[in-house]
Design a protein around this motif. Structure first.
Motif, PDB file in Angstrom:
ATOM      1  N   GLU A 179      24.177  -5.724 -30.112  1.00  0.00           N
ATOM      2  CA  GLU A 179      24.680  -5.152 -31.365  1.00  0.00           C
ATOM      3  C   GLU A 179      24.133  -5.927 -32.574  1.00  0.00           C
ATOM      4  O   GLU A 179      23.829  -5.332 -33.609  1.00  0.00           O
ATOM      5  N   THR A 238      20.478  -4.824 -33.066  1.00  0.00           N
ATOM      6  CA  THR A 238      20.398  -3.467 -33.600  1.00  0.00           C
ATOM      7  C   THR A 238      20.793  -3.411 -35.066  1.00  0.00           C
ATOM      8  O   THR A 238      20.126  -2.764 -35.874  1.00  0.00           O
ATOM      9  N   ARG A 239      21.864  -4.121 -35.402  1.00  0.00           N
ATOM     10  CA  ARG A 239      22.422  -3.954 -36.749  1.00  0.00           C
ATOM     11  C   ARG A 239      21.933  -4.981 -37.755  1.00  0.00           C
ATOM     12  O   ARG A 239      21.787  -4.675 -38.938  1.00  0.00           O
TER      13      ARG A 239
END
Ligand code: AMP
Ligand code: ZN
Length: 117
Positions: free
Chosen positions: A55, A58-59
């Protein structure tokens, strides 16, 4: 889970739970694991809440870079380079993750077997 009082490591970042801090930056915190599995066992976390490393990548890929840089700073502070060390990101139930706030284990100070259990 979002960054709430429900998350153990968010509470730790907020100072609501005590920690033995090794080093920190604007975006990361490194502290000793409460149940050490090796002579050096430090957890490196982003101060912002993410569930796992994927995560973060990705972010906010820059934060992943910050987590890695802090882990290497811990390695240097604890003088682990010569003997060797291990960086571990247990992910998901089958991967042994118990705290769902992304963290990197820095393990060293003893011989580390392979493969891990
Ligand atoms: P994992 O099983 O990969 O999710 O790792 C979670 C780690 O957090 C375990 O090694 C625990 O011993 C550690 N831990 C849990 N609570 C605390 C705490 N309050 N302070 C420091 N480490 C903790
Ligand atoms: Zn959190």
């Amino acid at each position: 889970m979002s960054a709430t009082e429900d998350c153990l490591f968010c509470r730790l970042v907020a100072g609501q739970i005590p920690a033995t801090v090794v080093t920190e930056t604007d975006t990361t915190l490194a502290f000793r694991d409460i149940s050490p599995a090796a002579p050096t066992h430090v957890l490196v976390i982003p101060k912002q809440h993410f569930e796992n490393m994927a995560e973060i990548v990705t972010r906010q890929p820059q934060v992943m870079s910050d987590v890695m840089a802090t882990a290497i700073e811990v390695v240097q502070r604890e003088s682990l380079e010569e003997q060797g060390y291990r960086l571990v990101a247990n992910t998901g139930e089958g991967g042994g993750q118990t705290v769902y706030h992304a963290h990197l284990h820095v393990l060293g100070g003893r011989g580390l077997g392979w493969p891990p259990g």
